[in-house]
Design an enzyme around this catalytic site. Sequence first.
Site, PDB file in Angstrom:
ATOM      1  N   ASP A   1      20.274  -3.714 -22.207  1.00 27.64           N
ATOM      2  CA  ASP A   1      21.369  -3.025 -20.896  1.00 27.64           C
ATOM      3  C   ASP A   1      22.349  -3.332 -22.409  1.00 27.64           C
ATOM      4  O   ASP A   1      22.923  -3.615 -22.815  1.00 27.64           O
ATOM      5  CB  ASP A   1      21.101  -4.472 -20.037  1.00 27.64           C
TER       6      ASP A   1
ATOM      7  N   GLY B   1      16.590  -9.167 -12.846  1.00 34.08           N
ATOM      8  CA  GLY B   1      15.412  -9.956 -11.452  1.00 34.08           C
ATOM      9  C   GLY B   1      13.839  -9.432 -12.629  1.00 34.08           C
ATOM     10  O   GLY B   1      12.572  -9.823 -12.469  1.00 34.08           O
TER      11      GLY B   1
ATOM     12  N   PRO C   1      20.633  -6.417 -13.189  1.00 39.67           N
ATOM     13  CA  PRO C   1      21.038  -8.403 -13.037  1.00 39.67           C
ATOM     14  C   PRO C   1      19.872  -8.667 -13.628  1.00 39.67           C
ATOM     15  O   PRO C   1      19.870 -10.274 -14.059  1.00 39.67           O
ATOM     16  CB  PRO C   1      20.993  -8.384 -11.873  1.00 39.67           C
TER      17      PRO C   1
ATOM     18  N   CYS D   1      16.562   3.018  -8.194  1.00 37.91           N
ATOM     19  CA  CYS D   1      16.980   2.382  -6.657  1.00 37.91           C
ATOM     20  C   CYS D   1      18.376   3.243  -6.272  1.00 37.91           C
ATOM     21  O   CYS D   1      18.939   3.172  -5.395  1.00 37.91           O
ATOM     22  CB  CYS D   1      17.930   1.413  -6.793  1.00 37.91           C
TER      23      CYS D   1
END
Length: 471
Positions: A304, A288, A286, A399
């Site tokens: 992306d 960051g 997103p 992540c």
Amino acid sequence: MAKPSRPHMPSKARPKKTGPGPQAEGAAERPQMKDKPGFSARKVAADILGNVVHKRRPLDGELDANSGHSGFRELAANDKSLVRAILGACLRHRGELNELLDRLLDRRIPEKTGRVTDILHVAMAQMLYLDIPDRAAVSLAVDHASIDRRAVPYKGLVNGVLRRLGREREDVTGDLDANRLNTPEWLFDSWAAAYGEETALAIAAAHQNEAALDLTVKEDPAGWAERLGGIVVGAGSVRLHRKGAVDALEGFAEGAWWVQDAAASMPARLLGSLEGKRAADLCAAPGGKTAQLAAAGARVTAVDISKSRLKRVSENLSRLGLEAEVIASDLREWEPASPFDAILLDAPCSATGTIRRHPDVPWIKQAYDVGVLSEVQSVLLRRVAGWLQPGGTLVYCTCSMERAEGEDQISAFLADQPGFELVPVQPEEVGGLEAVITPEGYLRTLPCHSATTDGGETGLDGFFAARIRRL
């Protein structure tokens, strides 16, 4: 171990055969039920819960303000907050709720879609984990069952089970092993194998609590922490424990900071000084990390595959007063015009490190997904590494807490790519948090890790990162 849902029929609440009569009655009641306070919110919560756990639809997508569940989008703001709270409780405690149904029922429910179970879970979550009176939770659940064609034969069962839970709450909940029940077996086994059973239990315990709000600030973390009533954590993030609208906080409109978990902010910091350098943020949404690179003075290219998610990246950059070249493309097909000085590859992964923020992850992901994604990660890592200048730095991160998506990827890459070397992470680069650096020099944060050097604040997203230099 977390058990699969095996609902049974209580002997005193067996379904009655139903014909057109009860269903027609339910249809007649529908407009009246819709107007009953709290009914629409509970119905939407059960609908979305079913979409998540039975159809494996991501919760964020169901709650999206523009493209999410139509019923959710029509709700008032206070009802939307209630739906979010109910779904959070249902998903964080799904294993416990399944176990409780096993204890409260003595025969399997023939209804195959899971609708009755979803209605029961929504009510049970309110009774056990939210500050909602039992009477309201039970009444609205029975109302819901009475107008749903799949659930109406079990209206009496829903009433009987929930009332029994209210009467026998202490007896049936006293010995629940929340950490094991709320973690699917394949996930717990993976964590125990990677980190040991004690740490696996600590990870599972951390997932029972919603994550705090972490912010990455352009400058002066201590000053912003004081202004916003937070503390400095990680490598310079500001953590807030209060709840409320993010866009109402001081500094939002001015673009002084953006929302980003303290662990998620660490990989970009490993690229070092970026002033005037060409940097790529790959799998950027997103955004960051794109903002971090741009704020550090890099000339950023953000790539992306999702056009819709990149729209959010561009909106955030505009609010922050930062610039980047934003490209919608598949990395397996896209080629840069010239090599980069620095590359950040936040590879697509199972996201098991984000369960504190995304409690649907354990119930929509499977071990199979880790295997499929690890193959994609391997392809992307080898492809984008060739886009580095000699002497350039690449940070690979995910992540995920699964070794197949982290440590195993880098060890395999270095074994068959002799033109690259690992550059170990140093404690001063991650706020002095030595516990998040592995013996090999990788960054490996876990939800149970301390976020401050004094151990006074715990909780980080699960992240892996490795820094590689092209020789």
